[in-house]
Scaffold this motif. Structure first.
Motif, mmCIF file in Angstrom:
data_model
loop_
_atom_site.group_PDB
_atom_site.id
_atom_site.type_symbol
_atom_site.label_atom_id
_atom_site.label_comp_id
_atom_site.label_asym_id
_atom_site.label_seq_id
_atom_site.Cartn_x
_atom_site.Cartn_y
_atom_site.Cartn_z
ATOM 1 N N LYS A 213 32.617 -8.469 -9.457
ATOM 2 C CA LYS A 213 32.549 -9.901 -8.913
ATOM 3 C C LYS A 213 32.391 -9.869 -7.439
ATOM 4 O O LYS A 213 32.343 -11.177 -6.711
ATOM 5 C CB LYS A 213 34.056 -9.711 -9.032
ATOM 6 C CG LYS A 213 35.779 -10.595 -8.563
ATOM 7 C CD LYS A 213 36.579 -10.130 -8.922
ATOM 8 C CE LYS A 213 37.625 -11.560 -7.607
ATOM 9 N NZ LYS A 213 38.795 -10.779 -8.359
ATOM 10 N N SER A 214 32.534 -8.245 -6.619
ATOM 11 C CA SER A 214 32.527 -8.676 -5.495
ATOM 12 C C SER A 214 30.746 -8.480 -4.867
ATOM 13 O O SER A 214 30.568 -9.470 -3.678
ATOM 14 C CB SER A 214 32.403 -7.002 -4.841
ATOM 15 O OG SER A 214 31.339 -6.147 -5.515
ATOM 16 N N THR A 215 29.806 -8.628 -5.629
ATOM 17 C CA THR A 215 28.563 -8.538 -6.020
ATOM 18 C C THR A 215 27.781 -10.449 -5.962
ATOM 19 O O THR A 215 26.640 -10.134 -5.736
ATOM 20 C CB THR A 215 27.713 -7.508 -6.243
ATOM 21 O OG1 THR A 215 27.731 -7.793 -7.384
ATOM 22 C CG2 THR A 215 28.218 -6.418 -6.298
ATOM 23 N N GLY A 216 28.831 -10.444 -6.781
ATOM 24 C CA GLY A 216 28.314 -12.111 -7.373
ATOM 25 C C GLY A 216 27.699 -12.505 -8.366
ATOM 26 O O GLY A 216 27.237 -12.826 -8.883
ATOM 27 N N SER A 217 27.949 -11.211 -9.202
ATOM 28 C CA SER A 217 26.922 -10.445 -9.777
ATOM 29 C C SER A 217 27.286 -11.363 -11.563
ATOM 30 O O SER A 217 26.623 -11.571 -12.933
ATOM 31 C CB SER A 217 27.211 -9.903 -10.959
ATOM 32 O OG SER A 217 25.942 -8.214 -9.425
ATOM 33 N N LEU A 218 28.997 -11.932 -11.753
ATOM 34 C CA LEU A 218 29.341 -12.454 -12.750
ATOM 35 C C LEU A 218 28.275 -13.885 -12.891
ATOM 36 O O LEU A 218 28.541 -14.491 -14.373
ATOM 37 C CB LEU A 218 30.204 -12.156 -12.174
ATOM 38 C CG LEU A 218 32.056 -12.059 -12.307
ATOM 39 C CD1 LEU A 218 33.262 -12.490 -11.787
ATOM 40 C CD2 LEU A 218 31.836 -11.772 -14.028
ATOM 41 N N GLY A 219 27.683 -14.134 -12.025
ATOM 42 C CA GLY A 219 27.064 -15.604 -12.582
ATOM 43 C C GLY A 219 25.770 -15.362 -12.999
ATOM 44 O O GLY A 219 24.937 -16.238 -13.427
ATOM 45 N N THR A 220 25.442 -14.150 -12.954
ATOM 46 C CA THR A 220 24.263 -14.006 -14.343
ATOM 47 C C THR A 220 24.513 -14.445 -15.669
ATOM 48 O O THR A 220 23.553 -14.262 -16.579
ATOM 49 C CB THR A 220 23.754 -12.552 -13.720
ATOM 50 O OG1 THR A 220 25.131 -12.066 -14.396
ATOM 51 C CG2 THR A 220 23.357 -11.702 -13.060
ATOM 52 N N ILE A 221 25.956 -14.381 -15.569
ATOM 53 C CA ILE A 221 26.424 -14.757 -17.276
ATOM 54 C C ILE A 221 26.158 -16.439 -17.642
ATOM 55 O O ILE A 221 26.420 -17.513 -16.748
ATOM 56 C CB ILE A 221 27.205 -15.345 -17.483
ATOM 57 C CG1 ILE A 221 27.965 -12.934 -17.077
ATOM 58 C CG2 ILE A 221 28.266 -14.896 -18.109
ATOM 59 C CD1 ILE A 221 29.522 -12.272 -17.458
ATOM 60 N N GLU A 222 24.727 -16.543 -18.375
ATOM 61 C CA GLU A 222 24.924 -17.500 -18.313
ATOM 62 C C GLU A 222 25.509 -18.723 -19.015
ATOM 63 O O GLU A 222 25.835 -19.837 -18.273
ATOM 64 C CB GLU A 222 23.567 -17.654 -19.438
ATOM 65 C CG GLU A 222 22.375 -19.022 -18.940
ATOM 66 C CD GLU A 222 21.242 -19.078 -20.212
ATOM 67 O OE1 GLU A 222 20.626 -20.272 -20.416
ATOM 68 O OE2 GLU A 222 20.895 -18.049 -20.465
ATOM 69 N N LYS A 223 26.320 -18.384 -20.007
ATOM 70 C CA LYS A 223 26.872 -19.487 -20.795
ATOM 71 C C LYS A 223 28.650 -19.724 -20.509
ATOM 72 O O LYS A 223 29.377 -18.220 -19.588
ATOM 73 C CB LYS A 223 27.165 -18.833 -21.949
ATOM 74 C CG LYS A 223 25.971 -19.355 -23.124
ATOM 75 C CD LYS A 223 26.319 -18.198 -24.649
ATOM 76 C CE LYS A 223 25.077 -18.973 -25.450
ATOM 77 N NZ LYS A 223 25.471 -17.784 -26.673
ATOM 78 N N LEU A 224 28.811 -20.207 -19.759
ATOM 79 C CA LEU A 224 30.066 -20.353 -18.994
ATOM 80 C C LEU A 224 30.996 -20.296 -20.257
ATOM 81 O O LEU A 224 32.199 -19.550 -19.156
ATOM 82 C CB LEU A 224 30.512 -22.630 -18.347
ATOM 83 C CG LEU A 224 31.408 -22.357 -17.984
ATOM 84 C CD1 LEU A 224 31.910 -21.927 -16.688
ATOM 85 C CD2 LEU A 224 31.397 -24.706 -17.866
#
Length: 218
Positions: free
Chosen positions: A112-123
């Motif tokens: 969450k803090s590093t923005g890695s949640l955005g690596t999850i392709e499926k919404l």
């Protein structure tokens, strides 16, 4: 006047365009491959955390069942129902401290803090994970806090002040006739039941997210 070989110029131009296109494609492929690896690393680590959370939650549900039984016996005793006097002390001790749900959040908070949640392709996968941590786990903390507040502010102080042991080391049962204790125990019994019901619903939600994440882990 020198004749221009337009065929050679056109061929060279096409080669340059093709080279640029391939370079862009390879760069995009490397970025996509890197994102995919990061996604798999994150989901694998998250799945380990979720499996640990499930094991811990199952343990708490078992503990809650024992606490529920103790509260049922004690509240019954306050209105004259029979109970095993030899087990009175253990019944009292079992409701004096109630552990709370402590999920593993390091992987999620780091992502969450590093923005890695955005690596999850499926919404839908990302949404399920966020809802679990931000809504369900937060609700669990609030539910646990209600129980902690009650035991620390009412149950424990009452027992510390009013419990007495006789010369044989047995707990004197006179306190069971106190109306203040009766109110404390019935309130705790209701809070504990709400907490147990919520934990069962949380377990279903946790199982669902584990299934979703497992399907995404290669």
């Amino acid at each position: 006047m020198k004749k221009i070989n337009w065929g050679d110029h056109l061929t060279n131009l096409l080669v340059v365009i093709l080279g640029i296109t391939i370079a862009f494609y390879l760069e995009g492929w490397k970025d996509e491959n890197k994102q995919s690896k990061l996604e798999q690393q994150y989901l694998t680590s998250l799945l380990t955390d979720l499996d640990n959370d499930k094991f811990y939650l199952d343990t708490l549900l078992t503990i809650n069942e024992n606490i529920t039984k103790s509260l049922h016996i004690l509240t019954g005793a306050t209105i004259g129902k029979t109970y095993n006097k030899d087990s009175l002390a253990s019944l009292v001790y079992s409701i004096g401290f109630i552990p709370s749900f402590q999920p593993q959040v390091v992987t999620y908070e780091s992502a969450k803090s590093t923005g890695s949640l955005g690596t999850i392709e499926k919404l839908e996968v990302r949404k399920a994970i966020i809802e679990l941590y931000e809504q369900w786990y937060r609700a669990a903390r609030e539910m646990d806090q209600s129980m902690t507040d009650h035991t620390q502010n009412f149950t424990q102080p009452y027992f510390m002040k009013n419990l007495r042991f006789d010369t044989n080391g047995q707990l004197n049962a006179d306190f069971l006739t106190d109306n203040e204790l009766r109110n404390i125990l019935y309130a705790q019994k209701n809070i504990n039941q709400l907490r147990s019901d919520f934990y069962k619903t949380l377990k279903d939600e946790l199982d669902n997210v584990i299934q979703i994440v497992s399907e995404e882990v290669e």
